[in-house]
Design an enzyme around this catalytic site. Structure first.
Site, mmCIF file in Angstrom:
data_model
loop_
_atom_site.group_PDB
_atom_site.id
_atom_site.type_symbol
_atom_site.label_atom_id
_atom_site.label_comp_id
_atom_site.label_asym_id
_atom_site.label_seq_id
_atom_site.Cartn_x
_atom_site.Cartn_y
_atom_site.Cartn_z
ATOM 1 N N GLU A 1 4.988 55.005 -3.275
ATOM 2 C CA GLU A 1 3.923 54.771 -4.251
ATOM 3 C C GLU A 1 4.473 54.472 -5.640
ATOM 4 O O GLU A 1 4.040 55.033 -6.639
ATOM 5 C CB GLU A 1 2.957 55.969 -4.294
ATOM 6 C CG GLU A 1 2.279 56.211 -2.947
ATOM 7 C CD GLU A 1 1.186 57.270 -2.968
ATOM 8 O OE1 GLU A 1 1.300 58.235 -3.738
ATOM 9 O OE2 GLU A 1 0.223 57.110 -2.201
ATOM 10 N N ASP B 1 -2.418 61.167 5.339
ATOM 11 C CA ASP B 1 -2.498 61.742 4.000
ATOM 12 C C ASP B 1 -3.597 62.794 3.881
ATOM 13 O O ASP B 1 -4.632 62.517 3.284
ATOM 14 C CB ASP B 1 -2.743 60.613 2.985
ATOM 15 C CG ASP B 1 -2.573 61.078 1.557
ATOM 16 O OD1 ASP B 1 -2.107 62.210 1.362
ATOM 17 O OD2 ASP B 1 -2.917 60.312 0.647
ATOM 18 N N GLU C 1 -8.207 67.511 -1.891
ATOM 19 C CA GLU C 1 -8.363 66.119 -2.324
ATOM 20 C C GLU C 1 -9.350 65.335 -1.465
ATOM 21 O O GLU C 1 -10.191 64.602 -1.978
ATOM 22 C CB GLU C 1 -6.986 65.431 -2.305
ATOM 23 C CG GLU C 1 -7.041 63.958 -2.609
ATOM 24 C CD GLU C 1 -5.659 63.290 -2.579
ATOM 25 O OE1 GLU C 1 -4.655 63.988 -2.367
ATOM 26 O OE2 GLU C 1 -5.606 62.063 -2.777
HETATM 27 O O1 GCW Z 1 -2.490 61.878 -1.309
HETATM 28 C C1 GCW Z 1 -1.826 61.005 -2.131
HETATM 29 C C2 GCW Z 1 -2.472 61.286 -3.440
HETATM 30 C C3 GCW Z 1 -1.553 61.064 -4.604
HETATM 31 C C4 GCW Z 1 -0.282 61.873 -4.356
HETATM 32 C C5 GCW Z 1 0.376 61.342 -3.095
HETATM 33 C C6 GCW Z 1 1.621 62.137 -2.729
HETATM 34 C C7 GCW Z 1 1.062 63.023 -5.948
HETATM 35 O O2 GCW Z 1 -3.644 60.513 -3.527
HETATM 36 O O3 GCW Z 1 -2.226 61.498 -5.744
HETATM 37 O O4 GCW Z 1 0.594 61.817 -5.435
HETATM 38 O O5 GCW Z 1 -0.497 61.438 -2.016
HETATM 39 O O6 GCW Z 1 1.479 63.069 -1.956
HETATM 40 O O7 GCW Z 1 2.690 61.823 -3.194
#
Ligand code: GCW
Length: 601
Positions: A234, A309, A337
């Site tokens: 990311e 995720d 989240e």
């Molecule tokens: O779940 C996603 C989140 C990001 C997060 C990423 C990760 C900290 O939307 O906000 O970043 O994973 O786990 O690295």
């Protein structure tokens, strides 16, 4: 018991009572400490921080064991108990400006910035000692023994002197509670801070920079735990930027920490880098499996419980099957989240235990929990979200505890004992995760959330300028005839990454459990389910059931009213009513979208 041991233990017990008097009514630490406790050190006990309780006598090998035993006694425990995982760590996604990534309970308890009097910049906010002390007590009471103080999307600034000084201050507060500090580090730090021209892990200057940094940290914090790293994921920098591997990157940091006993927790949450275009849920195995055996002994691979995720339900992440020589940790997400954030009551212990039924705790050296803690008076945004912090710690200590027992413990210690005599609150907690799956994404659906903030449904979500892996339509692929992603051996072959018998079970729709069906398979709307209903009918049944469950939670809470203070009752009630509306919104939006899909105009 040694004299010194007795003294320290007594000091700690006094300290606890004093801090408690100040505050804490909002946490589970309300039970009274039994009078006349006897503390004993016994050097013949197993070499860890376990304890033995008999009546009001606590025996342990270490002082920490005595402290853990004290909280166990307050919970009403008797007998002997030892920590299962060595590493029981919270991960705070706290930014240095005080904001928290995916935090829903206010700003950071550690970090913040204050404008300077003349307005020419910002100062690092002073540490709130009492608050951090209380946090530490809460963590210690459930056995948590480590904490990563900053976001995995890490600012290089955390490694500068002013911040290392703050980390030392925090470490000094946490130490008596048996909690070590760790930091997330930005792999590009030496370059980003302008001290070396590159961050290439094979460059000797870079290696020297990290060694010097480690020395500087350990001079201030001799028991510093180590680094957590999100690299080439990311948009974060990493070893790929220099044509190097994850092993090159992790080993370089591991070598810097090794002389002091520090560890590197290297995350496997990666996609869109080396294997761009491949089914996202396969990419961790594609990137890491071939590196097994190449990591230094003080590197631990940290992986999320599922391959995507933190969805309300995912199959387990097959990376856990592939790394045979590399120590592994599971990363669980306490902050909700994708589970209604701090607005929905969703108790996560059943989800984590589901994960442990596939990935045996024996295969892991530790677990990490992405924290849900902030400056809110109730710490977690929703009174019941505290139960998830509590459950994480208890499972880290003993993953064989039942979710139900943990729920009951938390309720007993947090609320009036009369409130749960009929066990209705326990049942509400126990049903809440499945309810959430049902009203959000049943039958293996996933990631159909609104963009970026992940609260609320957006099954039609698509943005041409976003990576496709962020778009809901990529995850359900519904059209007039069918829905779901073919990840079987005739599709992306994600099933091929699983160990047997799961590989075969998941590969065929007839044997794939309903809860993972649309995760692994693409099926016609008229597909006949095990229940005899069509897929479309079954989907509607689940959405309706999820909504009905939340209706029942509202009723259960109504019955709890006489046993709880008005303020807390009202706060929970209004959140449950929000959840009730939101569950309807999820159901109605998704059923309308998928219904219309089958009957295009
Ligand atoms: O779940 C996603 C989140 C990001 C997060 C990423 C990760 C900290 O939307 O906000 O970043 O994973 O786990 O690295």
């Amino acid at each position: 018991m040694s004299k010194q041991g007795t003294l320290t233990a007594l000091l700690l017990l006094c300290l606890i009572t004093i801090v408690k008097a100040e505050d804490g009514s909002q946490l589970w630490l309300r039970s009274e400490m039994p009078k006349d406790i006897t503390l004993r050190i016994d050097n013949t006990m197993p070499d860890d921080d376990g304890y033995r309780i008999s009546g009001n006598t606590i025996t342990a090998r270490t002082e920490m064991g005595l402290l853990y035993g004290k909280y166990a006694l307050m919970r009403g425990e008797q007998g002997e108990s030892h920590p299962f995982f060595k590493l029981r760590i919270l991960n705070h996604w706290d930014n240095l400006d005080g904001s928290i990534e995916r935090g829903y309970a206010g700003n950071s308890i550690f970090w913040g910035l204050n404008p300077t009097p003349k307005g020419e910049g910002n100062h690092i906010s002073p540490i709130n000692k009492a608050l951090i002390n209380k946090y530490a007590e809460a963590c210690a009471s459930i056995g948590i023994n480590g904490t990563v103080l900053n976001n995995v999307n890490a600012s290089p600034q955390i490694l500068t002197k002013p911040y290392i000084d703050k980390v030392k201050e925090i470490a000094d507060i946490l130490r008596p509670w048996g909690i070590r500090v760790y930091l997330s580090v930005n792999f590009g730090s030496p370059k980003a801070l302008g001290e070396v021209k590159t961050a290439d892990p094979l460059n000797p200057r870079v290696q020297r920079w990290w060694k010097k940094k480690a020395k500087q940290i350990y001079r201030e914090i001799p028991d510093f735990g180590g680094f957590l790293v999100k690299a080439n994921s990311e948009g974060q920098p990493g070893p790929f930027d220099y044509g190097r591997s994850h092993a090159d990157g992790a080993n370089m940091l591991a070598d810097a920490l090794a002389p002091y006993g520090g560890i590197v927790m290297w995350r496997s949450f990666v996609y869109g880098a080396k294997h761009q275009g491949e089914d996202r849920v396969k990419q961790a195995v594609s990137e890491f499996a071939e590196l097994d055996g190449q990591f230094r002994p003080n590197v631990i691979l940290q992986s999320k419980n599922g391959p995507l995720d933190f969805q309300p339900r995912e199959p387990y992440a097959p990376i856990f099957d592939h790394m045979k020589q590399t120590p592994q940790m599971a990363e669980l997400q306490i902050t909700q989240e994708y589970l209604g954030q701090s607005k929905h009551l969703v108790y996560l212990a059943p989800m984590w235990q589901e994960f442990f039924s596939f990935v045996k705790p024996e295969r892991l050296v530790g677990i990490a929990g992405v924290a849900n803690i902030g400056l809110d008076t109730n710490w977690c945004g929703h009174h019941f979200s505290q139960a998830n912090w509590y459950a994480f710690g208890r499972l880290a200590w003993n993953p064989t505890l039942t979710s139900e027992q943990i729920a009951q413990e938390w309720i007993n210690q947090t609320l009036d004992s009369k409130i749960n005599t009929d066990s209705k609150l326990t049942s509400m907690l126990m049903r809440s995760r499945e309810a959430c799956v049902d009203y959000m994404m049943p039958l293996g659906l996933h990631h159909i959330f609104k963009f970026d903030h992940h609260m609320g449904p957006e099954p039609d979500g698509f943005k041409a300028d976003y990576p496709i892996e962020w778009c809901p339509v990529y995850y359900h692929r519904a059209n007039k005839d069918s829905i779901g992603v073919d990840r079987s051996s005739t599709g992306t072959n994600a099933t091929g990454q699983y160990r047997q018998p799961y590989r075969s079970i998941y590969d065929k729709p007839e044997t794939c459990p309903d809860e993972y069906l649309l995760w692994f398979h693409r099926l016609p709307w008229t597909y006949r389910m095990k229940s005899g209903l069509t897929l479309w009918e079954e989907l509607q049944r689940h959405y309706n059931h999820g909504v009905a469950e939340v209706d029942d939670f509202v009723n259960i809470w109504q019955q709890a009213k006489p046993y709880i203070d008005q303020q807390r009752w009202k706060e929970v009630d209004s959140l449950l009513r929000f959840q009730q509306q939101d569950a309807r919104l999820w159901r109605d939006t998704c059923l309308k979208y998928f219904g219309e899909m089958q009957h295009p105009h």
